[in-house]
Every structure is written in C-alpha cells, then in structure tokens.
Design an enzyme around this catalytic site. Structure first.
Site, PDB file in Angstrom:
ATOM      1  N   LYS A   1       0.812  -1.225   0.000  1.00 46.98           N
ATOM      2  CA  LYS A   1       0.000   0.000   0.000  1.00 46.98           C
ATOM      3  C   LYS A   1       0.842   1.270   0.000  1.00 46.98           C
ATOM      4  O   LYS A   1       2.021   1.257   0.327  1.00 46.98           O
ATOM      5  CB  LYS A   1      -1.013  -0.042   1.148  1.00 46.98           C
ATOM      6  CG  LYS A   1      -2.173  -0.986   0.793  1.00 46.98           C
ATOM      7  CD  LYS A   1      -3.273  -1.047   1.816  1.00 46.98           C
ATOM      8  CE  LYS A   1      -4.366  -2.006   1.292  1.00 46.98           C
ATOM      9  NZ  LYS A   1      -5.399  -2.286   2.310  1.00 46.98           N
TER      10      LYS A   1
ATOM     11  N   ARG B   1      -3.458 -10.375   4.769  1.00 43.58           N
ATOM     12  CA  ARG B   1      -3.909 -10.350   3.364  1.00 43.58           C
ATOM     13  C   ARG B   1      -2.753  -9.813   2.515  1.00 43.58           C
ATOM     14  O   ARG B   1      -2.290  -8.698   2.745  1.00 43.58           O
ATOM     15  CB  ARG B   1      -5.147  -9.463   3.250  1.00 43.58           C
ATOM     16  CG  ARG B   1      -5.740  -9.383   1.851  1.00 43.58           C
ATOM     17  CD  ARG B   1      -6.962  -8.479   1.836  1.00 43.58           C
ATOM     18  NE  ARG B   1      -7.596  -8.419   0.527  1.00 43.58           N
ATOM     19  CZ  ARG B   1      -7.204  -7.618  -0.452  1.00 43.58           C
ATOM     20  NH1 ARG B   1      -6.177  -6.811  -0.286  1.00 43.58           N
ATOM     21  NH2 ARG B   1      -7.829  -7.627  -1.608  1.00 43.58           N
TER      22      ARG B   1
HETATM   23  N1  HH2 Z   1      -7.499  -3.921   0.947  1.00 41.81           N
HETATM   24  C1  HH2 Z   1      -7.867  -3.901  -0.351  1.00 41.81           C
HETATM   25  C2  HH2 Z   1      -8.960  -4.656  -0.790  1.00 41.81           C
HETATM   26  N2  HH2 Z   1      -9.650  -5.444   0.051  1.00 41.81           N
HETATM   27  N3  HH2 Z   1      -9.987  -6.294   2.233  1.00 41.81           N
HETATM   28  C3  HH2 Z   1      -9.641  -6.328   3.526  1.00 41.81           C
HETATM   29  N4  HH2 Z   1     -10.326  -7.098   4.379  1.00 41.81           N
HETATM   30  N5  HH2 Z   1      -8.592  -5.591   4.012  1.00 41.81           N
HETATM   31  C4  HH2 Z   1      -7.850  -4.778   3.214  1.00 41.81           C
HETATM   32  O1  HH2 Z   1      -6.913  -4.112   3.713  1.00 41.81           O
HETATM   33  C5  HH2 Z   1      -8.199  -4.711   1.827  1.00 41.81           C
HETATM   34  C6  HH2 Z   1      -9.294  -5.501   1.356  1.00 41.81           C
HETATM   35  C7  HH2 Z   1      -7.108  -3.042  -1.306  1.00 41.81           C
HETATM   36  O2  HH2 Z   1      -6.023  -3.716  -1.855  1.00 41.81           O
HETATM   37  P1  HH2 Z   1      -6.016  -4.436  -3.285  1.00 41.81           P
HETATM   38  O3  HH2 Z   1      -7.087  -5.467  -3.380  1.00 41.81           O
HETATM   39  O4  HH2 Z   1      -4.651  -4.940  -3.535  1.00 41.81           O
HETATM   40  O5  HH2 Z   1      -6.263  -3.241  -4.318  1.00 41.81           O
HETATM   41  P2  HH2 Z   1      -7.537  -2.704  -5.112  1.00 41.81           P
HETATM   42  O6  HH2 Z   1      -8.587  -2.298  -4.124  1.00 41.81           O
HETATM   43  O7  HH2 Z   1      -6.990  -1.530  -5.924  1.00 41.81           O
HETATM   44  O8  HH2 Z   1      -8.042  -3.823  -5.985  1.00 41.81           O
END
Ligand code: HH2
Length: 259
Positions: free
Chosen positions: A206, A241
């Site tokens: 992040k 995660r």
């Molecule tokens: N962060 C993201 C998405 N889902 N779910 C939980 N429970 N906790 C988190 O910190 C979290 C999440 C964001 O990260 P990512 O899926 O890599 O990116 P994007 O939202 O751009 O798809």
C-alpha cells in the site's frame, strides 16, 4: 497460527496488479499459484477500492468474479469474496466461496443477512465512508485508533446478533487514513485484538509503505509490507492479506523461530 489470504484482483484498475488477472484464465492460474505458494485462502475481488477508484456496477463485478470463484473452489481452494455488494456475495457464496470480505464493514443489513443465511464467516473492515472515491477526504479523526475500534466493535456485535457465525475485524489500512494514521493503527493493533475477534491486517504494497519506505512502485514495496505485517502478527493479527505469498511464508516461518 497465522493464516495467509492471497489476493486475486479480477480488475483492470487495481493499484498494484490491475489488468494482470482481468482475464478468467489468468485470474484462475494466479489463484492456483497463490495456493501452491501457501495461501490458506484466496480472496477474489472484482472492484478496485483504491483511493479515487470509480465504482463498478454489481452486475459487472459479478461477471468478473463468479467464474473465478467457481473454478478455484472446484480445484479445492478456500475462497473469500471481496465485495461491498450483497448481491455479489450471495452469488459467490452459492458458487462455493466460504468467507465474505466486506471493505465497507458489514454496514449493509443485506450483507449481514447473506453471511448469516449461508452461515459463513465475514470480515468487517473499517472505512470512514462507504465510498472509495471520496474516503481520503475523511481522515479528520479525533483519535483514529479509538474510532476504528469503536466502529468495529459496533458492527461486529450487530453482525453476530443477526446470526453471522464468526466475525473477523480489520482496521482497513489505507482506507480513509493518512500514512501516520495507518502507522498508529498497526502500533496499537493490540487495542483491536482486545475486542476478542480474530484480526485481519492488509497492508500489502500500500501507498503509505511507498511514502514512508521510499518505494515508488507497488511491486517494490514487498520488504516494507513484510515489516508491517510482522509487526501486526506480533501484536496479535491472525490473518494477513497479501499479494506476495512465498515471501510471507518465509517471513512467517522465520518469525516463528525467532519472534
Ligand atoms: N485492501 C484492499 C482490498 N480489500 N480487504 C480487507 N479485508 N482488508 C484490506 O486491507 C483490503 C481488502 C485493497 O487492496 P487491493 O485489493 O490490492 O487493491 P484494489 O482495491 O486496488 O483492488
């Protein structure tokens, strides 16, 4: 034991892996690879929730994720569905997903009802408003740790009272928080752990790691991610995660020896 949740974003625009796993075959192959590397569960999402992301209509989100959920569950992989929409969660759980992961904190009664009806665990993550497009304008907490703990205490209790069998709480790193607020949440994770629910931390690649660790590109933020996640584990996080599963497996194995 710490569980690792691997990430499959079936999106064109995720901040770290957008476009890489947008096609069905690539998404499924990536999920299988994460499982081979040691992910305990694979989190499938069809909407980027990065700051400023445009919302995706739930029908389009479902079109993206459902075949991936089907193929991964048929391969025997435990899948969680990363969605803010009860309609998507319902279809994914019916197709075999065994956890609902809701970044909007189980705010929607319909989402709580899906998890209760199917008797699956649900992740309640904190974000200050249910809107990734504007969440970074809502970082004016009097006390970020106290507000996040209080939000999660209330939403977890509501979900349990309505029949959700297990609630996992998540401070929502990067969701409507400044870099310093993310740091505070990790430093004081024990206050969230004290609520008594399993805690999930998701700091993978992040932006605050880029800002504080000096890594411009998300793929260069793996060492900083490991540092943050191990700090979370030390303070009681049960689920991490992450995008980079082999690196996490190795770090956690060594942590068990020396931590
Ligand atoms: N962060 C993201 C998405 N889902 N779910 C939980 N429970 N906790 C988190 O910190 C979290 C999440 C964001 O990260 P990512 O899926 O890599 O990116 P994007 O939202 O751009 O798809």
């Amino acid at each position: 034991m710490t569980l690792i949740m691997g990430i499959v974003n079936v999106t064109p625009d995720s901040f770290s892996d957008g476009g890489l796993f947008y096609e069905l075959d690539a998404a499924v192959a990536h999920g299988l690879q994460l499982a081979r590397e040691g992910a305990d569960i694979v989190d499938v999402g069809g909407e980027s929730t990065r700051p400023g992301a445009a919302p995706v209509p739930p029908e389009e989100e479902l079109r993206r994720v459902l075949p991936v959920v089907r193929d991964l569950t048929s391969a025997g992989i435990a899948v969680s569905i990363d969605t803010r929409h009860a309609f998507v969660a319902e279809a994914a759980v019916t197709a075999g997903a065994c956890v609902v992961n809701d970044v909007s904190g189980l705010r929607d009664p319909a989402m709580r009802a899906v998890a209760a009806r199917h008797a699956v665990p649900a992740v309640a993550m904190h974000m200050p408003v249910d809107d990734p497009a504007t969440m970074q304008q809502h970082t004016d907490y009097a006390d970020v740790v106290a507000e996040v703990v209080s939000f999660l205490r209330d939403h977890a209790a509501l979900a349990l009272a309505e029949g959700v069998p297990t609630v996992i709480v998540d401070p929502g790193i990067g969701f409507g928080k400044t870099a310093e607020q993310n740091v505070q949440l990790v430093r004081h994770l024990d206050e969230l752990v004290a609520l008594g629910y399993p805690v999930l931390v998701g700091a993978s690649r992040k932006r605050f790691i880029g800002v504080l660790g000096g890594a411009e590109r998300p793929e260069d933020r793996v060492p900083g991610t490991l540092a943050v996640h191990l700090a979370g584990v030390q303070r009681g996080a049960r689920i991490i995660r992450a995008h980079d599963i082999a690196a996490h497996r190795q770090a956690l194995a060594m942590w068990r020896h020396v931590g």
